[in-house]
Enzyme design. Structure first.
Site, short mmCIF file in Angstrom:
data_model
loop_
_atom_site.label_atom_id
_atom_site.label_comp_id
_atom_site.label_asym_id
_atom_site.label_seq_id
_atom_site.Cartn_x
_atom_site.Cartn_y
_atom_site.Cartn_z
N ASN A 61 0.79 -1.20 0.03
CA ASN A 61 -0.05 -0.06 0.02
C ASN A 61 0.70 1.16 -0.05
O ASN A 61 1.34 1.59 1.25
CB ASN A 61 -0.78 -0.06 1.19
CG ASN A 61 -1.67 1.26 1.30
OD1 ASN A 61 -1.91 2.18 0.43
ND2 ASN A 61 -2.41 1.45 2.53
N HIS B 262 -9.97 1.33 5.03
CA HIS B 262 -8.44 1.43 5.53
C HIS B 262 -8.55 2.28 6.46
O HIS B 262 -9.44 3.36 6.46
CB HIS B 262 -7.46 1.81 4.45
CG HIS B 262 -6.12 1.87 5.04
ND1 HIS B 262 -5.61 2.81 5.56
CD2 HIS B 262 -5.08 1.00 4.69
CE1 HIS B 262 -4.36 2.73 6.04
NE2 HIS B 262 -3.80 1.43 5.46
N GLU C 112 -5.80 -4.66 10.39
CA GLU C 112 -4.91 -3.96 10.57
C GLU C 112 -5.19 -3.11 11.93
O GLU C 112 -6.14 -2.32 11.89
CB GLU C 112 -4.81 -2.85 9.49
CG GLU C 112 -4.52 -3.37 8.31
CD GLU C 112 -3.72 -2.48 7.33
OE1 GLU C 112 -2.69 -2.57 7.03
OE2 GLU C 112 -4.29 -1.44 7.14
N GLY D 70 1.55 2.26 10.62
CA GLY D 70 2.67 3.48 10.48
C GLY D 70 3.59 3.86 11.81
O GLY D 70 3.85 4.88 11.78
N SER E 95 2.90 -2.07 10.37
CA SER E 95 4.39 -2.24 10.52
C SER E 95 4.97 -3.72 10.07
O SER E 95 5.99 -4.07 10.95
CB SER E 95 4.47 -1.83 12.05
OG SER E 95 4.04 -0.42 11.96
N GLY F 139 2.34 -1.20 4.26
CA GLY F 139 2.67 0.01 4.07
C GLY F 139 3.97 0.73 3.72
O GLY F 139 4.77 0.46 2.67
P1 PGA Z 1 2.46 0.33 7.48
O1 PGA Z 1 0.96 0.43 6.91
O2 PGA Z 1 3.00 -1.13 7.04
O3 PGA Z 1 3.31 1.38 7.28
O4 PGA Z 1 2.09 0.07 9.01
C1 PGA Z 1 0.05 -0.51 6.68
C2 PGA Z 1 -1.20 -0.02 5.71
O5 PGA Z 1 -1.51 0.88 6.22
O6 PGA Z 1 -1.71 -0.68 5.14
#
Ligand code: PGA
Length: 271
Positions: A9, A95, A172, A178, A217, A238
């Site tokens: 993503n 999301h 998630e 993030g 993450s 992400g």
């Molecule tokens: P991240 O995001 O891997 O940066 O935590 C995942 C996402 O938002 O799908």
């Protein structure tokens, strides 16, 4: 049996030059990985570029959201048919950034889900609890309400259609997106199992076939322990999907753990 799936993503990142470098590197790096499926969800303006660079590869591409309407006076919106016109096969829905920052509701996720499957797009429905909900012990309640809002709107025919398209759920936890914090493999497994059981209430055959991927993450260093859990069928990635080597390493983990490389289309079809 289920093939692992890894979805990148990109969120609102990239430009023509950096995208080209990233996609060329991924095309090269993932070429020999046959046991899993790989997708990049890129910003809408770069879907055309994704199509031209990925067309003859084993990497699919998709949108990060879609509108529920087919066409009309909806300034700024993108319809399901526009995504399929650009060769997209997948679309992210619900999301947490859409829910939190753009106030999208369970109801709108349901409408978008319905529109996506009618246009032959494979929906990836994101569900997950915030930190406050997590701390209050509400994870299952929240995840169930997010799932049920969509599942309840699907009649039997639409449910079968969604299964035929291999609909995907992405768990998630918002507190892990993030943030650099990841759910432990045991935490992820517990909720993935809960999601699968919830689908089983609707259709047991479907539940064993639906892919449930983990997001929040995911990195090369934690992918193995997460993807090794029995109900974790890959990841929604992400930040790490913007780094070709890191994303490739995550895809390699999924590829090496895929339980059955010989999944046929028939395996997905549920009457
Ligand atoms: P991240 O995001 O891997 O940066 O935590 C995942 C996402 O938002 O799908």
């Amino acid at each position: 049996m289920r093939r692992n799936l890894v979805v990148g993503n990109w969120k609102m990142h990239g430009n023509i030059k950096s995208n080209q470098l990233l996609l060329e590197s991924l095309t090269d790096g993932l070429r020999d990985l046959k046991n899993s499926d790989y997708v990049v969800c890129v910003p809408n303006p770069y879907l055309f570029q994704a199509r031209s660079l990925l067309e003859a590869t084993n990497i699919a591409w998709g949108g990060q959201n879609v509108n529920q309407f087919e066409e009309g006076a909806f300034t700024g919106a993108v319809s399901p048919h526009m995504l399929t016109d650009l060769g997209c096969t997948y679309v992210l829905l619900g999301h947490s950034e859409r829910r939190v920052l753009f106030h999208e509701t369970n109801l709108s996720a349901a409408a978008r889900f319905d529109a996506a499957i009618k246009a032959d797009l494979t929906p990836i429905l994101c569900v997950g609890e915030t930190l406050a909900e997590h701390d209050a012990g509400l994870t299952e309640v929240i995840v169930a309400s997010q799932m049920d809002a969509v599942m309840a709107t699907l009649g039997d025919e639409d449910f079968a259609r969604a299964m035929h398209l291999n609909m995907v759920f992405a768990y998630e936890p918002v507190w892990a997106v993030g943030t650099g914090k990841t759910a432990t493999p045991e935490q992820a497994q517990e909720i993935h199992q809960f999601i699968r059981q919830r689908i089983a209430r609707r259709n047991a055959g479907a539940a064993s076939k639906v892919r449930i991927i983990y997001g929040g993450s995911v990195k090369a260093s934690n992918a193995k322990e997460l993807f090794a859990m029995p109900d974790v069928d890959g990841g929604l990635v992400g930040g790490a999907s913007l780094n070709a080597k890191e994303f490739e390493a995550i895809c390699r983990v999924a590829n090496s753990l895929s339980s059955n490389p010989c999944l046929t289309e028939e395996d997905h079809i549920v009457s």
